[in-house]
Design a protein around this motif. Structure first.
Motif, PDB file in Angstrom:
ATOM      1  N   SER A 256       0.804  -1.225   0.000  1.00 30.81           N
ATOM      2  CA  SER A 256       0.000   0.000   0.000  1.00 30.81           C
ATOM      3  C   SER A 256       0.836   1.274   0.000  1.00 30.81           C
ATOM      4  N   GLN A 257       1.944   1.259   0.721  1.00 26.97           N
ATOM      5  CA  GLN A 257       2.625   2.512   1.023  1.00 26.97           C
ATOM      6  C   GLN A 257       3.678   2.930  -0.001  1.00 26.97           C
ATOM      7  N   ILE A 258       3.871   2.135  -1.028  1.00 26.96           N
ATOM      8  CA  ILE A 258       4.674   2.616  -2.170  1.00 26.96           C
ATOM      9  C   ILE A 258       4.013   3.884  -2.705  1.00 26.96           C
ATOM     10  N   ASP A 259       2.703   3.832  -2.783  1.00 30.89           N
ATOM     11  CA  ASP A 259       1.899   4.961  -3.234  1.00 30.89           C
ATOM     12  C   ASP A 259       2.102   6.180  -2.334  1.00 30.89           C
ATOM     13  N   TRP A 260       2.162   5.953  -1.040  1.00 33.54           N
ATOM     14  CA  TRP A 260       2.278   7.076  -0.109  1.00 33.54           C
ATOM     15  C   TRP A 260       3.638   7.756  -0.218  1.00 33.54           C
ATOM     16  N   GLY A 261       4.663   6.960  -0.498  1.00 34.29           N
ATOM     17  CA  GLY A 261       5.972   7.554  -0.749  1.00 34.29           C
ATOM     18  C   GLY A 261       5.949   8.438  -1.979  1.00 34.29           C
ATOM     19  N   GLY A 262       5.178   8.023  -2.994  1.00 30.64           N
ATOM     20  CA  GLY A 262       5.030   8.839  -4.203  1.00 30.64           C
ATOM     21  C   GLY A 262       4.282  10.125  -3.936  1.00 30.64           C
ATOM     22  N   HIS A 263       3.175  10.033  -3.187  1.00 22.08           N
ATOM     23  CA  HIS A 263       2.401  11.241  -2.856  1.00 22.08           C
ATOM     24  C   HIS A 263       3.239  12.231  -2.061  1.00 22.08           C
ATOM     25  N   ALA A 264       4.086  11.704  -1.179  1.00 22.32           N
ATOM     26  CA  ALA A 264       4.925  12.569  -0.341  1.00 22.32           C
ATOM     27  C   ALA A 264       6.181  13.048  -1.067  1.00 22.32           C
ATOM     28  N   ASN A 265       6.389  12.562  -2.299  1.00 22.21           N
ATOM     29  CA  ASN A 265       7.631  12.854  -3.034  1.00 22.21           C
ATOM     30  C   ASN A 265       8.856  12.522  -2.194  1.00 22.21           C
ATOM     31  N   ASP A 266       8.773  11.401  -1.495  1.00 18.69           N
ATOM     32  CA  ASP A 266       9.843  10.927  -0.608  1.00 18.69           C
ATOM     33  C   ASP A 266      10.434   9.661  -1.212  1.00 18.69           C
ATOM     34  N   ALA A 267      11.559   9.811  -1.901  1.00 11.59           N
ATOM     35  CA  ALA A 267      12.149   8.686  -2.626  1.00 11.59           C
ATOM     36  C   ALA A 267      12.606   7.573  -1.687  1.00 11.59           C
ATOM     37  N   ASP A 268      13.158   7.923  -0.540  1.00 10.43           N
ATOM     38  CA  ASP A 268      13.625   6.898   0.400  1.00 10.43           C
ATOM     39  C   ASP A 268      12.459   6.054   0.906  1.00 10.43           C
ATOM     40  N   TYR A 269      11.364   6.710   1.236  1.00  7.59           N
ATOM     41  CA  TYR A 269      10.146   6.029   1.690  1.00  7.59           C
ATOM     42  C   TYR A 269       9.633   5.092   0.595  1.00  7.59           C
ATOM     43  N   LEU A 270       9.523   5.634  -0.597  1.00  9.64           N
ATOM     44  CA  LEU A 270       9.023   4.850  -1.731  1.00  9.64           C
ATOM     45  C   LEU A 270       9.888   3.620  -1.981  1.00  9.64           C
ATOM     46  N   PHE A 307       7.392   9.451 -10.802  1.00  8.08           N
ATOM     47  CA  PHE A 307       8.720   9.131 -10.276  1.00  8.08           C
ATOM     48  C   PHE A 307       9.700   8.815 -11.402  1.00  8.08           C
ATOM     49  N   THR A 308      10.921   9.326 -11.258  1.00  8.13           N
ATOM     50  CA  THR A 308      11.979   9.108 -12.245  1.00  8.13           C
ATOM     51  C   THR A 308      13.301   8.851 -11.540  1.00  8.13           C
ATOM     52  N   LEU A 309      14.091   7.955 -12.090  1.00  8.11           N
ATOM     53  CA  LEU A 309      15.455   7.726 -11.593  1.00  8.11           C
ATOM     54  C   LEU A 309      16.399   8.598 -12.417  1.00  8.11           C
ATOM     55  N   ALA A 310      16.654   9.785 -11.912  1.00  3.64           N
ATOM     56  CA  ALA A 310      17.432  10.776 -12.644  1.00  3.64           C
ATOM     57  C   ALA A 310      18.873  10.819 -12.154  1.00  3.64           C
ATOM     58  N   SER A 311      19.715  11.428 -12.959  1.00  2.00           N
ATOM     59  CA  SER A 311      21.099  11.633 -12.523  1.00  2.00           C
ATOM     60  C   SER A 311      21.125  12.688 -11.424  1.00  2.00           C
ATOM     61  N   THR A 312      22.067  12.550 -10.510  1.00  2.00           N
ATOM     62  CA  THR A 312      22.192  13.496  -9.400  1.00  2.00           C
ATOM     63  C   THR A 312      22.817  14.796  -9.898  1.00  2.00           C
ATOM     64  N   ILE A 328      22.410   8.113  -8.905  1.00  2.00           N
ATOM     65  CA  ILE A 328      20.979   8.222  -9.197  1.00  2.00           C
ATOM     66  C   ILE A 328      20.246   8.883  -8.037  1.00  2.00           C
ATOM     67  N   THR A 329      19.324   9.769  -8.392  1.00  2.00           N
ATOM     68  CA  THR A 329      18.433  10.394  -7.416  1.00  2.00           C
ATOM     69  C   THR A 329      16.990  10.208  -7.871  1.00  2.00           C
ATOM     70  N   GLY A 330      16.131   9.817  -6.948  1.00  2.00           N
ATOM     71  CA  GLY A 330      14.714   9.712  -7.272  1.00  2.00           C
ATOM     72  C   GLY A 330      14.073  11.083  -7.308  1.00  2.00           C
ATOM     73  N   THR A 331      13.452  11.434  -8.436  1.00  2.00           N
ATOM     74  CA  THR A 331      12.804  12.737  -8.572  1.00  2.00           C
ATOM     75  C   THR A 331      11.327  12.535  -8.921  1.00  2.00           C
ATOM     76  N   PHE A 332      10.552  13.608  -8.763  1.00  2.00           N
ATOM     77  CA  PHE A 332       9.102  13.517  -8.961  1.00  2.00           C
ATOM     78  C   PHE A 332       8.608  14.670  -9.813  1.00  2.00           C
ATOM     79  N   SER A 333       7.483  14.447 -10.508  1.00  2.00           N
ATOM     80  CA  SER A 333       6.891  15.517 -11.300  1.00  2.00           C
ATOM     81  C   SER A 333       5.510  15.926 -10.789  1.00  2.00           C
ATOM     82  N   THR A 334       4.958  15.177  -9.827  1.00  2.00           N
ATOM     83  CA  THR A 334       3.634  15.481  -9.302  1.00  2.00           C
ATOM     84  C   THR A 334       3.478  14.885  -7.899  1.00  2.00           C
ATOM     85  N   ASN A 335       2.548  15.419  -7.141  1.00  2.00           N
ATOM     86  CA  ASN A 335       2.187  14.827  -5.845  1.00  2.00           C
ATOM     87  C   ASN A 335       1.035  13.834  -5.982  1.00  2.00           C
TER      88      ASN A 335
END
Length: 377
Positions: A256-270, A307-312, A328-335
């Motif tokens: 369930s909480q993979i989604d919540w990491g995405g909503h929070a834009n928290d790559a470590d959580y996700l 979510f995107t795996l972008a270069s740091t 690699i850094t996890g980045t986001f385009s939306t909440n």
């Protein structure tokens, strides 16, 4: 002109050709006796990819050979929510965002749990959210709005579920109507544990089992939930398949909480939740490989966070920014959610049918075809 030698060769080969054709026909007729459906809420391809970069062991996603893609739009929205997405899987219909187990016109639709139960097949649901949350609820409940947790809990009591594990205890025993539905669950034959997952030997004697390990949602895996999901997956499979004369089952397991990491834009959580979910996939595949009669399907209702795996991005000695392609850094385009196509992974009898590109509702029909469960009963 057919020579004697050619004719003799044809006659000698005929039994082998017939045998080969018979084997192929028999293989086509093999049906799955069990189905394990794993849903990584909010998990798109980049979320899956993160396991290949950040997990210390080989991801279990890599064990699949049959892979497809689903289109996820709901009946009224281009971007789905979890309720409409899970209802598509559970009942094979497109419905509006927020709907749980009902069609656009608010009529109830049969779920896989209800259909499987007609065939004396045991059923279960597991989630790291409350067990009343949109995805698990869509497999046993029928409400017009996903937020009606107390109504969803009442539907659980009258459902055919045999095993469930997750949070959501307060919606059973701290209700506005004053009822204690835990008592009603016990009346229906459930043993209930509100403290921790037990061992199979401890629960083997029970006919039904419920784990309600939080008042609402469970903790993130990095903050105390630990390996609940893979353990509950293994325990649920053991419990549902324990009776020699009635060992067939259907179980839905949600990360369930993979989604919540995405909503929070928290790559470590996700990523930590995705790796936890991948470990649950491993438990399902281990069972399926040994059993030989189990279909495992892994997918998601939608992607969350863009979510995107972008270069740091770093700065050089002159203060100029540059992309470090070695990091690699996890980045986001939306909440919120996105409309990207979602991967489907399948293993076991009928897995080939899950390749290709198709609507999310086809998951339901492909499961029915793979198992030969009859939707018309």
């Amino acid at each position: 002109m057919i020579t004697k030698t050619t004719l003799l060769t044809i006659l000698l080969m005929t039994p082998f050709l017939c045998t080969s054709q018979n084997v192929e026909i028999k293989q086509e007729l093999v049906k799955a006796k069990n189905v394990i459906l794993l849903i990584g809420d909010g998990t798109g391809l980049s979320q899956i990819s993160s396991a290949f970069y950040f997990k210390k062991t080989n991801p279990h996603y890599a064990r699949f050979k049959h892979i497809g893609l689903i289109k996820t739009s709901s009946s009224k929205q281009a971007i789905t929510d979890s309720a409409a997405g899970a209802t598509a899987f559970a009942s094979g219909v497109k419905t509006y965002n927020g709907a749980v187990g009902i069609a656009d016109d608010s009529t109830e639709v049969k779920t896989l749990v209800e259909i499987a139960s007609l065939h004396n097949i045991k059923t279960g649901v597991i989630a790291t959210s409350s067990i009343q949350h949109a995805t698990p609820a869509s497999f046993y409940a029928h409400v017009i709005n996903r937020g009606l947790y107390e109504d969803i809990s009442a539907d659980m009591v009258v459902s055919d579920i045999d095993f469930f594990a997750g949070g959501g205890r307060s919606f059973f025993n701290k209700r506005k109507d004053g009822k204690n539905l835990l008592v009603e669950l016990e009346t229906k034959g459930f043993a209930i544990d509100t403290l921790a997952l037990g061992t199979f030997s401890e629960i083997q004697k029970h006919s039904k089992m419920a784990y309600l390990l939080a008042d609402e949602h469970m903790k993130p895996t990095a903050k105390g939930r630990d390996d609940f999901l893979p353990k509950a997956t293994e325990l649920g499979i053991q419990f549902l398949s324990k009776d020699t004369n009635n060992s067939n089952f259907f179980i839905m397991i949600e990360g369930s909480q993979i989604d919540w990491g995405g909503h929070a834009n928290d790559a470590d959580y996700l990523i930590s939740e995705l790796i936890d979910f991948d470990n649950a996939i491993g438990k399902a595949l281990d069972f399926a490989e040994k059993d030989g009669n189990t279909l495992v399907i892994v997918t998601a209702d939608h992607e969350t966070g863009g979510f995107t795996l972008a270069s740091t991005i770093k700065k050089d000695g002159d203060g100029k920014s540059y992309s470090d392609y070695n990091e690699i850094t996890g980045t986001f385009s939306t909440n919120g959610h996105s409309a990207t196509l979602i991967p489907v992974f399948a293993f076991g009898p009928g897995a080939e049918a899950f390749s290709g590109v198709y609507e999310n509702t086809e998951i339901f029909y492909k499961i029915l075809d793979a198992t030969n469960w009859n939707n018309g009963n």
